[in-house]
Motif scaffolding. Sequence first.
Motif, mmCIF file in Angstrom:
data_model
loop_
_atom_site.group_PDB
_atom_site.id
_atom_site.type_symbol
_atom_site.label_atom_id
_atom_site.label_comp_id
_atom_site.label_asym_id
_atom_site.label_seq_id
_atom_site.Cartn_x
_atom_site.Cartn_y
_atom_site.Cartn_z
ATOM 1 N N THR A 1 0.874 -1.162 0.000
ATOM 2 C CA THR A 1 0.000 0.000 0.000
ATOM 3 C C THR A 1 0.918 1.221 0.000
ATOM 4 O OG1 THR A 1 -0.151 -0.078 2.419
ATOM 5 C CG2 THR A 1 -1.964 -1.045 1.175
ATOM 6 N N ILE A 2 0.747 2.077 -0.986
ATOM 7 C CA ILE A 2 1.585 3.263 -1.080
ATOM 8 C C ILE A 2 1.080 4.284 -0.075
ATOM 9 C CG2 ILE A 2 2.281 5.175 -2.583
ATOM 10 C CD1 ILE A 2 2.399 3.132 -4.881
ATOM 11 N N GLN A 3 1.958 4.673 0.828
ATOM 12 C CA GLN A 3 1.605 5.564 1.930
ATOM 13 C C GLN A 3 1.829 7.025 1.602
ATOM 14 O OE1 GLN A 3 0.317 4.268 4.892
ATOM 15 N NE2 GLN A 3 0.286 2.465 3.608
ATOM 16 N N LYS A 4 2.885 7.293 0.825
ATOM 17 C CA LYS A 4 3.246 8.689 0.559
ATOM 18 C C LYS A 4 3.905 8.774 -0.804
ATOM 19 C CE LYS A 4 6.381 12.299 2.183
ATOM 20 N NZ LYS A 4 7.500 12.601 3.075
ATOM 21 N N ILE A 5 3.519 9.793 -1.566
ATOM 22 C CA ILE A 5 4.199 10.102 -2.813
ATOM 23 C C ILE A 5 4.539 11.582 -2.772
ATOM 24 C CG2 ILE A 5 3.186 8.285 -4.238
ATOM 25 C CD1 ILE A 5 1.187 10.340 -5.256
ATOM 26 N N GLN A 6 5.663 11.932 -3.396
ATOM 27 C CA GLN A 6 6.079 13.321 -3.363
ATOM 28 C C GLN A 6 6.537 13.752 -4.739
ATOM 29 O OE1 GLN A 6 8.562 14.388 -0.055
ATOM 30 N NE2 GLN A 6 9.504 16.058 -1.177
ATOM 31 N N SER A 7 5.783 14.674 -5.323
ATOM 32 C CA SER A 7 6.153 15.263 -6.600
ATOM 33 C C SER A 7 7.233 16.306 -6.362
ATOM 34 C CB SER A 7 4.924 15.894 -7.265
ATOM 35 O OG SER A 7 3.986 14.895 -7.602
ATOM 36 N N SER A 8 7.765 16.843 -7.460
ATOM 37 C CA SER A 8 8.846 17.816 -7.331
ATOM 38 C C SER A 8 8.654 18.971 -8.309
ATOM 39 C CB SER A 8 10.191 17.129 -7.599
ATOM 40 O OG SER A 8 11.253 18.057 -7.515
ATOM 41 N N GLU A 9 8.760 20.184 -7.785
ATOM 42 C CA GLU A 9 8.741 21.388 -8.604
ATOM 43 C C GLU A 9 10.193 21.839 -8.722
ATOM 44 O OE1 GLU A 9 6.662 25.806 -8.512
ATOM 45 O OE2 GLU A 9 6.487 24.490 -6.792
ATOM 46 N N THR A 10 10.788 21.621 -9.894
ATOM 47 C CA THR A 10 12.222 21.828 -10.066
ATOM 48 C C THR A 10 12.514 22.580 -11.360
ATOM 49 O OG1 THR A 10 12.578 19.691 -8.976
ATOM 50 C CG2 THR A 10 14.456 20.643 -10.125
ATOM 51 N N PRO A 11 13.322 23.643 -11.291
ATOM 52 C CA PRO A 11 13.688 24.351 -12.522
ATOM 53 C C PRO A 11 14.725 23.569 -13.332
ATOM 54 C CG PRO A 11 14.656 25.435 -10.606
ATOM 55 C CD PRO A 11 13.808 24.318 -10.089
ATOM 56 N N VAL A 12 14.824 23.894 -14.611
ATOM 57 C CA VAL A 12 15.804 23.268 -15.497
ATOM 58 C C VAL A 12 17.203 23.488 -14.928
ATOM 59 C CG1 VAL A 12 16.872 23.421 -17.781
ATOM 60 C CG2 VAL A 12 14.398 23.448 -17.571
ATOM 61 N N GLY A 13 18.032 22.443 -15.000
ATOM 62 C CA GLY A 13 19.413 22.528 -14.552
ATOM 63 C C GLY A 13 19.637 22.214 -13.091
ATOM 64 N N ARG A 14 18.567 22.026 -12.330
ATOM 65 C CA ARG A 14 18.691 21.725 -10.898
ATOM 66 C C ARG A 14 18.501 20.240 -10.632
ATOM 67 N NH1 ARG A 14 18.167 26.285 -7.497
ATOM 68 N NH2 ARG A 14 19.036 28.016 -8.668
ATOM 69 N N VAL A 15 18.731 19.846 -9.381
ATOM 70 C CA VAL A 15 18.517 18.464 -8.957
ATOM 71 C C VAL A 15 17.049 18.301 -8.585
ATOM 72 C CG1 VAL A 15 19.080 16.710 -7.230
ATOM 73 C CG2 VAL A 15 20.884 18.191 -8.123
ATOM 74 N N GLY A 16 16.414 17.265 -9.140
ATOM 75 C CA GLY A 16 15.013 16.986 -8.835
ATOM 76 C C GLY A 16 14.874 15.610 -8.214
ATOM 77 N N MET A 17 13.862 15.428 -7.356
ATOM 78 C CA MET A 17 13.636 14.132 -6.702
ATOM 79 C C MET A 17 12.152 13.816 -6.650
ATOM 80 S SD MET A 17 16.370 13.963 -3.567
ATOM 81 C CE MET A 17 15.888 15.499 -2.809
ATOM 82 N N LEU A 18 11.819 12.586 -6.996
ATOM 83 C CA LEU A 18 10.469 12.060 -6.825
ATOM 84 C C LEU A 18 10.555 10.949 -5.800
ATOM 85 C CD1 LEU A 18 9.400 11.819 -10.571
ATOM 86 C CD2 LEU A 18 8.897 13.662 -8.961
ATOM 87 N N GLN A 19 9.607 10.926 -4.853
ATOM 88 C CA GLN A 19 9.661 9.949 -3.763
ATOM 89 C C GLN A 19 8.386 9.129 -3.703
ATOM 90 O OE1 GLN A 19 10.889 11.558 0.041
ATOM 91 N NE2 GLN A 19 9.732 9.999 1.146
ATOM 92 N N CYS A 20 8.553 7.853 -3.325
ATOM 93 C CA CYS A 20 7.424 6.937 -3.203
ATOM 94 C C CYS A 20 7.686 6.017 -2.008
ATOM 95 C CB CYS A 20 7.297 6.138 -4.501
ATOM 96 S SG CYS A 20 5.924 4.983 -4.567
ATOM 97 N N ASP A 21 6.776 5.998 -1.033
ATOM 98 C CA ASP A 21 6.883 5.136 0.154
ATOM 99 C C ASP A 21 5.747 4.121 0.144
ATOM 100 O OD1 ASP A 21 8.846 6.911 0.947
ATOM 101 O OD2 ASP A 21 7.567 7.961 2.370
#
Length: 157
Positions: free
Chosen positions: A47-67
């Motif tokens: 059961t997926i408890q948490k998801i986290q989208s990311s608002e990231t500008p071009v050229g930066r480090v972005g992260m998507l998370q799924c628990d």
Amino acid sequence: KGFTSEEFLDIIGIMRNQAGRYECKASNDVATPDFKYVNVVVNYPPTIQKIQSSETPVGRVGMLQCDANAVPKPEFEWFKDDKSIKGEKGRVKIMLGTTTILVFSNVSEEDYGNYTCVASNRLGIQYASVFLFSDSPCVSQSLWLLVVCITLLFFNC
């Protein structure tokens, strides 16, 4: 031969919170009581408890998370547009227990979009959508939309 006796504990409709260590105690009037411990594991699908989208500008480090919670521990896979994401350049998948993180080392326009996190074990599978998106309303994947945004900004001033 000695006399033996068996005793059973039936847990009908066992729930996740009933997992753990149980104690069995045998006693009579002849000897000191004897104790044995049994560890009860309750298996269940992810059961997926948490998801986290990311608002990231071009050229930066972005992260998507799924628990996700599951027993046995879930395996994770990431998809974008129905294509599995392997160890592609600029993207790294990190596993931390029951969490997976998709890291973009240098976000590009092509990286923006909808991603799917898939958590699975032998008992089942669950999907969740997360988004990698720009922090600017005028950054887009098409030149046409960019021109429209600039035009709207010009006329709004």
